[in-house]
Design an enzyme around this catalytic site. Structure first.
Site, PDB file in Angstrom:
ATOM      1  N   SER A 235       0.809  -1.394  -0.092  1.00 59.70           N
ATOM      2  CA  SER A 235      -0.156  -0.128   0.173  1.00 59.70           C
ATOM      3  C   SER A 235       0.655   1.214  -0.017  1.00 59.70           C
ATOM      4  O   SER A 235       1.912   1.357   0.366  1.00 59.70           O
ATOM      5  CB  SER A 235      -0.909   0.033   1.192  1.00 59.70           C
ATOM      6  OG  SER A 235      -1.604  -1.131   1.161  1.00 59.70           O
TER       7      SER A 235
HETATM    8  N1  SAH Z   1      -0.778  -5.080   4.257  1.00 58.34           N
HETATM    9  C1  SAH Z   1       0.436  -5.433   2.912  1.00 58.34           C
HETATM   10  C2  SAH Z   1      -0.378  -5.205   1.796  1.00 58.34           C
HETATM   11  C3  SAH Z   1      -1.295  -6.222   1.452  1.00 58.34           C
HETATM   12  S1  SAH Z   1      -1.858  -6.285  -0.163  1.00 58.34           S
HETATM   13  C4  SAH Z   1       1.499  -4.869   3.040  1.00 58.34           C
HETATM   14  O1  SAH Z   1       1.889  -4.179   4.033  1.00 58.34           O
HETATM   15  O2  SAH Z   1       2.534  -5.011   2.191  1.00 58.34           O
HETATM   16  C5  SAH Z   1      -3.069  -7.484   0.259  1.00 58.34           C
HETATM   17  C6  SAH Z   1      -2.767  -8.963   0.739  1.00 58.34           C
HETATM   18  O3  SAH Z   1      -3.756  -9.793   1.081  1.00 58.34           O
HETATM   19  C7  SAH Z   1      -2.116  -9.709  -0.705  1.00 58.34           C
HETATM   20  O4  SAH Z   1      -1.061 -10.141  -0.385  1.00 58.34           O
HETATM   21  C8  SAH Z   1      -3.286 -11.006  -0.942  1.00 58.34           C
HETATM   22  O5  SAH Z   1      -2.410 -11.909  -1.180  1.00 58.34           O
HETATM   23  C9  SAH Z   1      -3.781 -11.160   0.696  1.00 58.34           C
HETATM   24  N2  SAH Z   1      -5.159 -11.800   0.744  1.00 58.34           N
HETATM   25  C10 SAH Z   1      -5.975 -11.604  -0.007  1.00 58.34           C
HETATM   26  N3  SAH Z   1      -7.179 -12.445   0.441  1.00 58.34           N
HETATM   27  C11 SAH Z   1      -6.668 -13.140   1.512  1.00 58.34           C
HETATM   28  C12 SAH Z   1      -7.035 -14.060   2.505  1.00 58.34           C
HETATM   29  N4  SAH Z   1      -8.272 -14.716   2.259  1.00 58.34           N
HETATM   30  N5  SAH Z   1      -6.382 -14.607   3.228  1.00 58.34           N
HETATM   31  C13 SAH Z   1      -4.984 -13.936   3.656  1.00 58.34           C
HETATM   32  N6  SAH Z   1      -4.658 -13.014   2.841  1.00 58.34           N
HETATM   33  C14 SAH Z   1      -5.124 -12.545   1.808  1.00 58.34           C
END
Ligand code: SAH
Length: 214
Positions: A62
């Site tokens: 993000s």
């Molecule tokens: N917080 C992260 C950004 C996350 S992007 C950072 O600081 O870099 C969103 C993430 O959520 C992605 O890696 C994606 O794979 C994950 N995601 C999506 N659906 C999910 C689920 N059901 N359970 C766990 N992770 C999930």
């Protein structure tokens, strides 16, 4: 981040302050977290710019402003047990780890979870627990949580996750509202969930189902 001050992180913190982030503890946590370690090497020169960047598995780290805004909205104290759904690069978890007692973070891609874990150990962040799995179900074995942050867009109110929020707890999450996503802050007040809209955002989707082998 070499020794001493990195002017790029100072400039980023100033940009966040100018954008309205006022919580000095949040700004200090961001200042102490080297974002260049959380992005692919080819993007390291852009790590301290206030913009989202691509990471492995087609996901996104993000924008720092959004990380700061969500962290500030979460009102984290050093007594908080925090759940993060969507570890991604691990950057948000690392920022939270400076403020919280313990952070439980769950990611559905093994590759991302393993890379994030390596970063946490390199930074000696020993109060983060990482798990590979489907975060739409929360983390029942560790519930309830004082704070919950979802960093992928939920299609609707994430009730299964919200059921793991302690009374008095706060959850911040992007949730679809027709074609737009709105960042919502939920509060569990005496067992009743109240919600407040913070702003419109754009996140990768929260995907239900088992972790892929990737
Ligand atoms: N917080 C992260 C950004 C996350 S992007 C950072 O600081 O870099 C969103 C993430 O959520 C992605 O890696 C994606 O794979 C994950 N995601 C999506 N659906 C999910 C689920 N059901 N359970 C766990 N992770 C999930």
């Amino acid at each position: 981040m070499g020794e001493g001050f990195d002017t790029r992180v100072i400039a980023l913190v100033m940009a966040l302050r100018n954008a309205g982030i006022r919580d000095s503890k949040v700004l200090a946590a961001i200042e102490r977290t080297p974002r260049d370690l959380f992005v692919p090497e080819s993007f390291a020169d852009q790590a301290f710019e206030n913009r989202p960047l691509p990471i492995d598995c087609g996901q996104t780290i993000s924008q720092p402003y959004i990380v700061a805004l969500m962290t500030q909205a979460l009102e984290v104290t050093d007594r908080c047990k925090v759940l993060e759904v969507g570890t991604g690069s691990g950057y948000q978890a690392a920022v939270l780890a400076r403020l919280a007692r313990r952070v439980y973070t769950i990611e559905r891609y093994r590759t991302l979870a393993k890379e994030a874990e390596a970063r946490f150990s390199a930074l000696k962040l020993s109060n983060i627990v990482t798990r590979i799995g489907d975060g739409t179900k929360g983390w029942p074995e560790q519930a309830p949580f004082d704070r919950i942050i979802i960093t992928a867009a939920a299609p609707e109110r994430p009730d299964a996750i919200l059921s793991q929020l302690r009374e008095g707890g706060i959850c911040v999450a992007p949730v679809h509202n027709g074609p737009v996503q709105t960042l919502l802050r939920y509060r569990n007040e005496a067992g009743v969930i109240h919600e407040e809209a913070l702003c419109d955002v754009r996140f990768v989707p929260l995907v239900e189902g088992a972790a892929r082998s990737m």
